[in-house]
Design an enzyme around this catalytic site. Structure first.
Site, PDB file in Angstrom:
ATOM      1  CB  SER A  85      49.139  46.855   2.912  1.00  0.00           C
ATOM      2  OG  SER A  85      49.613  48.148   3.243  1.00  0.00           O
ATOM      3  CG  ASP A  86      42.917  46.671   3.463  1.00  0.00           C
ATOM      4  OD1 ASP A  86      42.677  45.635   4.110  1.00  0.00           O
ATOM      5  OD2 ASP A  86      42.542  46.842   2.287  1.00  0.00           O
ATOM      6  CE  LYS A 140      42.576  51.181   2.210  1.00  0.00           C
ATOM      7  NZ  LYS A 140      41.297  50.584   1.771  1.00  0.00           N
ATOM      8  CG  ASP A 199      38.590  51.572   3.919  1.00  0.00           C
ATOM      9  OD1 ASP A 199      37.926  50.690   4.496  1.00  0.00           O
ATOM     10  OD2 ASP A 199      38.883  51.523   2.708  1.00  0.00           O
ATOM     11  CG  ASN A 211      39.876  47.858   3.968  1.00  0.00           C
ATOM     12  OD1 ASN A 211      40.433  48.892   4.303  1.00  0.00           O
ATOM     13  ND2 ASN A 211      39.591  47.566   2.706  1.00  0.00           N
ATOM     14  CD  GLU A 232      35.852  53.196   2.079  1.00  0.00           C
ATOM     15  OE1 GLU A 232      36.078  54.420   2.030  1.00  0.00           O
ATOM     16  OE2 GLU A 232      36.280  52.398   1.230  1.00  0.00           O
ATOM     17  CD  GLU A 251      36.252  48.369  -0.684  1.00  0.00           C
ATOM     18  OE1 GLU A 251      36.474  49.515  -0.255  1.00  0.00           O
ATOM     19  OE2 GLU A 251      37.156  47.562  -0.934  1.00  0.00           O
ATOM     20  CG  ASP A 266      33.973  47.622  -7.140  1.00  0.00           C
ATOM     21  OD1 ASP A 266      35.021  47.771  -6.491  1.00  0.00           O
ATOM     22  OD2 ASP A 266      33.921  46.994  -8.216  1.00  0.00           O
ATOM     23  CG  HIS A 286      36.112  50.511  -4.048  1.00  0.00           C
ATOM     24  ND1 HIS A 286      36.312  49.367  -4.794  1.00  0.00           N
ATOM     25  CD2 HIS A 286      37.195  50.625  -3.244  1.00  0.00           C
ATOM     26  CE1 HIS A 286      37.457  48.809  -4.430  1.00  0.00           C
ATOM     27  NE2 HIS A 286      38.020  49.542  -3.503  1.00  0.00           N
ATOM     28  CB  ALA A 287      38.315  54.004  -7.786  1.00  0.00           C
ATOM     29  CD  GLU A 296      39.281  54.591  -2.856  1.00  0.00           C
ATOM     30  OE1 GLU A 296      38.268  53.884  -3.055  1.00  0.00           O
ATOM     31  OE2 GLU A 296      40.132  54.348  -1.968  1.00  0.00           O
TER      32      GLU A 296
END
Lengths: 452, 452
Positions: free
Chosen positions: B23-24, B216, B244, B246, B270, B304, B327, B354-355, B385
């Site tokens: 979740s972000d 996040k 991050d 997002n 990020e 990503e 990615d 990104h992973a 990651e």
């Protein structure tokens, strides 16, 4: 009140590749197609919309429209907040992952958002351009998804632009109704046409009242020089000739190629390179700033494949374009195009929409007319693309007279295709397709498959 | 010789939203999913690949993979030009219209291209990272689609980069086999976790040998400050903490938010804003150049969701990023990622992939290891990651020991999921889903549906 009870989708494809209409340096064999959607209501008219593709993949867009249908079924168009509705389609967190706001899912959102505008305008008894032009500045600002825009344009600045244009709205509506909106034509310029057809269609365009035509370029330089010379001889020095490379070049090649065409005075170079490449467009524009005769610029235009408002924003911020070419179905429908019109107005860059694909002329005329009435307030250096084919499939086709689009009067978005056309051209089972083999994949690299 | 006789596709979804793993601020309820493909051959091993999604829309990607299947069936992997093959999937003129090279169709191309790499490497008996690292500089250059790159990097420059790295390849392979490739972990940082879980997982990460973790951020500023302080207290000053967002912010908000977090010494921010917005990333980076303690920069990372090599090129040209986050499945598979690694090497910007999404750790480790061996030649400021979930579904899962990815030894791309997992999590009919209701659309705007 009314309610949307179902979302019907259709894969409609026209076998245009058989005639090479629409052929260009990157798209040698397009079958102009529509992933078509009908919002069925429990009473009164239905909402029609579509996104434009060139054949294979139209089915993928249809599946994406169906994935977004749950956001539409059950909606009451009479009490709908059109801004919130559009955002509901582009903000679903799981589907957003597939973009965000680009590619297939965004094309599908455009089809549904435009269908909703068709429905809402029909219920209001007005064409979409007029429905938009009758909104208050505040209502227009609320249509926009402001996320990612505020470093270039704030809602407050947009309000000022719209309020400044408000006093002249009535006069410009009268102008539109009397004279229409200026058009240019790409009909002479497809790569698949021979010299005689090019010259004949170019002369016909001038006779029909157009003051600008467009040629496809980018497959072969000496052939392009040859064709440009024929076109220039056919139309004379007073007619603007734009050229369109359909994303064919890298920066260096774009500059070389256009320098070779410069003596024939190209008005703009359209899509010289990748539509994603803001910085490349800026570099090409700078390199061509004095390339035309007498040190005039060769102008840069792009946008038909620009994926969303964020790319348009950057094209404007970077000074990468002289003309912004919106597409009615590529970005998120009417709402995102309103955002782009406002951005262009802020930066003082003319909007000259992309059209030509099946149904695109029908839709985008509404956006240019709204731009003229309520946003930019001018048609100076603005022209709307026109290609004279496939209009017969629409109930209220776009009409061009004396080089101008006639202002639509029918309620809605001019988006409705006839039942017969939908049935005949449904892929793969409609009669236009059932007798042929299915479309083979083009395969391999475009260089080797060009039909020019 | 061998031949690909069929392309099988699967819609595999894991119900991760039930636990809030992943979740972000923009993705409150992801169901980590794979649009999964098997290239079936007439003999020997099959090729496995997938693209990663977070739930709804996984079916759209599956349809797109099927639309591209005609380019794959009949191919002989033993005599395949992998560069020409990748271009055949991205250059089909009709499907290209739906992007170009972005969104659903590009995700589908990635799945197929990666599956082909899995197959080719398996047939060669080597893991993909090693297969790549054994190619000559010329062979590596030929993997790349150079269109739209040459204003930033030419094939000749790429050759020089690769030749410069050639003498050290053997030594770096030995280093990888002895020590692995440095990792960081996002496991502590999901927005859905409470304070106790955050602190516990952050401490655990340090105990496990990680020197960088990631949190996040972006839903609520005071909550972010609170969580960052807890994380900093848990790990101490010597551990890097990246954050991050997002894609949550506009430029102005990004700068304000990160300025508020600056006292806790964030290592990078990020995805501060739209992944399409090169100029916004450049503006944010410039604004944060001295924002951290003692005038250090807060660095900017993204990628990503960067759709293709053209966006990465511009991020580098504009000085918009300190770290490039490739990615494995977003861009056009191995081939386009090779292009991005070469671009990053040219500009001297570290690649930190990104992973975390299902299978992404498995795939992208091969690309980082190839980067180390044959391109950049260094792991300085490079971390890959790692999120420790869903690995159990793979036959050769990624393994992290003492904060480092262990170099894969199994032939192929580590992409193969177990038959049991595919069957159990097939959507909507697998046993993991059959008992539940189907996934409802998230609907409405993300602000109102955040689960934080």
């Amino acid at each position: 009140m009314a309610v949307i009870v179902a979302v019907d989708t259709f894969d409609v494809r026209f076998p245009t590749s058989r005639e090479l209409d629409g052929s260009d340096a990157m798209n040698p064999d397009p079958d102009y197609s529509a992933a078509y959607v009908v919002l069925r209501t429990d009473e009164g008219p239905d909402g029609h919309g579509f996104t434009f593709t060139i054949g294979r993949g139209n089915d993928i867009c249809r599946v994406a429209i169906e994935a977004l249908a749950p956001f539409v079924v059950g909606v009451d168009p009479d009490v709908l907040d059109l801004g919130a509705f559009a955002r509901s389609l582009t903000h679903d967190s799981q589907l957003r992952w597939l973009g965000p706001e680009k590619g297939v899912v965004h094309l599908a959102a455009a089809a549904l958002i435009n269908a909703m505008w068709d429905l809402v305008a029909k219920r209001a008894g007005r064409p979409v351009w007029r429905y938009l032009a009758d909104l208050t500045p505040e209502q227009i600002v609320d249509l926009v998804d402001w996320r990612y825009l505020t470093d270039a344009l704030t809602p407050q600045e947009a309000l000022r632009i719209l309020r400044d244009a408000e006093p002249g709205r009535a006069g410009r509506i009268a102008t539109l109704q009397a004279r229409g909106y200026p058009a240019y034509t790409t009909s002479p310029g497809w790569l698949g046409y021979d010299d005689e057809k090019l010259a004949r269609l170019a002369k016909q365009a001038v006779a029909d009242g157009f003051t600008q035509i467009k040629l496809k370029v980018g497959a072969d330089l000496s052939d392009d020089v040859h064709r440009f010379r024929i076109a220039r001889e056919a139309v004379g020095p007073g007619i603007r000739i734009a050229v369109d490379a359909n994303q064919r070049w890298d920066v260096g090649v774009a500059v070389e190629w256009m320098t070779a065409l410069a003596p024939y005075d190209p008005w703009w170079i359209e899509e010289p390179t990748s539509p994603d490449d803001v910085l490349a467009h800026a570099a090409i524009r700078a390199a061509l700033a004095t390339a035309a005769p007498e040190g005039r610029p060769i102008r840069v235009a792009t946008g038909e494949h620009a994926q969303n408002r964020i790319v348009f924003k950057q094209l404007l911020q970077a000074g990468a374009v002289d003309f912004v070419q919106i597409d009615a179905c590529r970005v998120g429908g009417v709402n995102e195009n309103v955002a782009i019109l406002l951005l262009a107005a802020k930066y003082g860059v003319p909007v000259c929409p992309h059209a030509g694909g099946v149904g695109l002329c029908e839709l985008v005329q509404h956006l240019s007319m709204f731009d003229f009435v309520a946003v930019s307030g001018t048609t100076e250096n603005r022209v709307l693309e026109f290609v004279d084919h496939l209009h017969e499939h629409f109930l209220a086709p776009a009409i061009v007279r004396n080089g101008h689009y006639v202002a639509p009067t029918q309620p809605g978005f001019s988006a409705e295709m006839s039942h017969d056309s939908i049935a005949t051209y449904s892929y793969p089972d409609g009669p236009a397709w059932a007798s042929s083999t299915s479309i083979p994949p083009g395969g391999c690299e475009s260089e080797s498959t060009l039909v020019v």
